[in-house]
Scaffold this active site. Structure first.
Site, PDB file in Angstrom:
ATOM      1  CG  HIS A 282      42.972  34.459  40.341  1.00  0.00           C
ATOM      2  ND1 HIS A 282      43.439  35.207  39.424  1.00  0.00           N
ATOM      3  CD2 HIS A 282      43.763  33.459  40.577  1.00  0.00           C
ATOM      4  CE1 HIS A 282      44.698  35.038  39.115  1.00  0.00           C
ATOM      5  NE2 HIS A 282      44.885  34.094  39.930  1.00  0.00           N
ATOM      6  CE1 TYR A 317      48.601  31.056  39.654  1.00  0.00           C
ATOM      7  CE2 TYR A 317      46.532  31.176  38.526  1.00  0.00           C
ATOM      8  CZ  TYR A 317      47.481  31.812  39.332  1.00  0.00           C
ATOM      9  OH  TYR A 317      47.783  33.191  39.718  1.00  0.00           O
TER      10      TYR A 317
END
Length: 329
Positions: A282, A317
């Protein structure tokens, strides 16, 4: 009744009541332990003085968890993860407690015990799930409780956002490790993830019918948040698709015909071989999103590609390289 004992410099107190699972906790001071025990006993005693209809509800928390797992969980995209979490809770003694008599102190005791073996984020997710189960049971399954006992329990804070970037040295180690892999699909999956910022599950569901190579567009009909999106494809992403189209059979629907479990196991072997045990798959999505911003894309443009609907989550993110910002200045 409450039982106190001193062990390893701390006071351990346990409260037992018929019809309830034991509740225990540790304290530095004896007075705090005694005060906590009195509060728990008071709460448990109050829960015994319930209306006859409520007292007759013998369903345990485990009964509600099983019903939720069988009726609600299968309709969620994260069904396998939630099913695993529920099965884990079912093996704990709290599952044997009558749901109508479940007290915040018991939930807190469960929380403290979990924190001794798992992370705060895992424990927090357990409590979120318990809260959901009890809310559904209260609204739809006739569970008579005045309030959700999980609401009164302090939850561990959310996990801090990862700041791990995928550096050139990491990519070089990955490329070297891939040289001995027989299945070339893992390499294509990694390159496509880095070029698009797509989630692993989204990548593995891509079909050739979703790809418009002439307009450099890819439609993603099934996403984690339930909102389909169409994203632009970079030259690197198109190169991956072009390489795959050469070997793809006419009857193959999937662009990446490999299972999620095969990717997971292959990734674990690869990062061990590359000496990158701290790198998660991820993290590649984080890296791609950060690169989009560094390339000059605006927040709405990056959100269109990544699928984030909450700007705050998108910024979690993003881990920009201060050196590149300094170069711009």
């Amino acid at each position: 009744m409450a039982t106190l004992r001193k062990r390893n410099g701390k006071w351990q107190v346990q409260v037992r009541r018929q019809g309830h699972s034991p509740v225990s906790k540790s304290f530095i001071n004896r007075k705090d332990a005694e005060a906590w025990a009195r509060d728990v006993e008071r709460r448990l005693d109050q829960s015994e003085a319930l209306p006859a209809r409520q007292a007759s509800d013998s369903r345990t928390l485990g009964d509600l968890l099983v019903t939720y797992r069988d009726k609600i969980t299968p309709h969620k995209k994260s069904a396998s993860v939630e099913r695993y979490r529920i099965d884990k809770i079912l093996r704990h003694s709290i599952a044997n407690t009558q749901a109508a008599k479940l007290m915040p102190a018991q939930v807190a005791s469960y929380r403290d015990e979990r924190l001794e073996s798992v992370s705060g984020e895992t424990t927090r997710q357990d409590l979120v799930l318990l809260r959901q189960v009890l809310d559904v049971a209260r609204r739809e399954w006739g569970l008579k409780i005045a309030a959700n006992p999980v609401d009164d329990v302090r939850k561990p804070p959310p996990a801090k956002a990862r700041t791990r970037r995928v550096h050139f040295s990491d990519l070089r180690a990955i490329a070297k490790g891939l040289q001995t892999f027989r299945n070339p699909l893992l390499r294509h999956v990694i390159l496509f993830a880095l070029a698009t910022g797509m989630r692993r599950g989204e990548i593995l569901r891509v079909e050739w019918q979703h790809v418009d190579q002439k307009q450099a567009l890819l439609t993603i009909p099934v996403t984690k948040n339930g909102h389909p999106r169409t994203i632009p494809l970079s030259r690197r992403a198109l190169k991956v698709l072009a390489d795959l189209s050469v070997t793809a059979s006419e009857t193959e629907e999937l662009v990446f015909p490999i299972s999620a479990n095969a990717v997971r196991l292959s990734w674990q072997r690869l990062r061990t071989k590359a000496g990158l045990n701290d790198l998660r798959f991820h993290d590649i999505r984080h890296e791609a999103v950060s690169r989009f911003f560094e390339a000059g894309l605006t927040l709405p443009e990056v959100a269109l590609i990544s699928g984030h609907r909450d700007p705050k989550m998108l910024l979690r993110y993003t881990h920009l390289d201060p050196r590149k910002i300094a170069a711009k200045l």
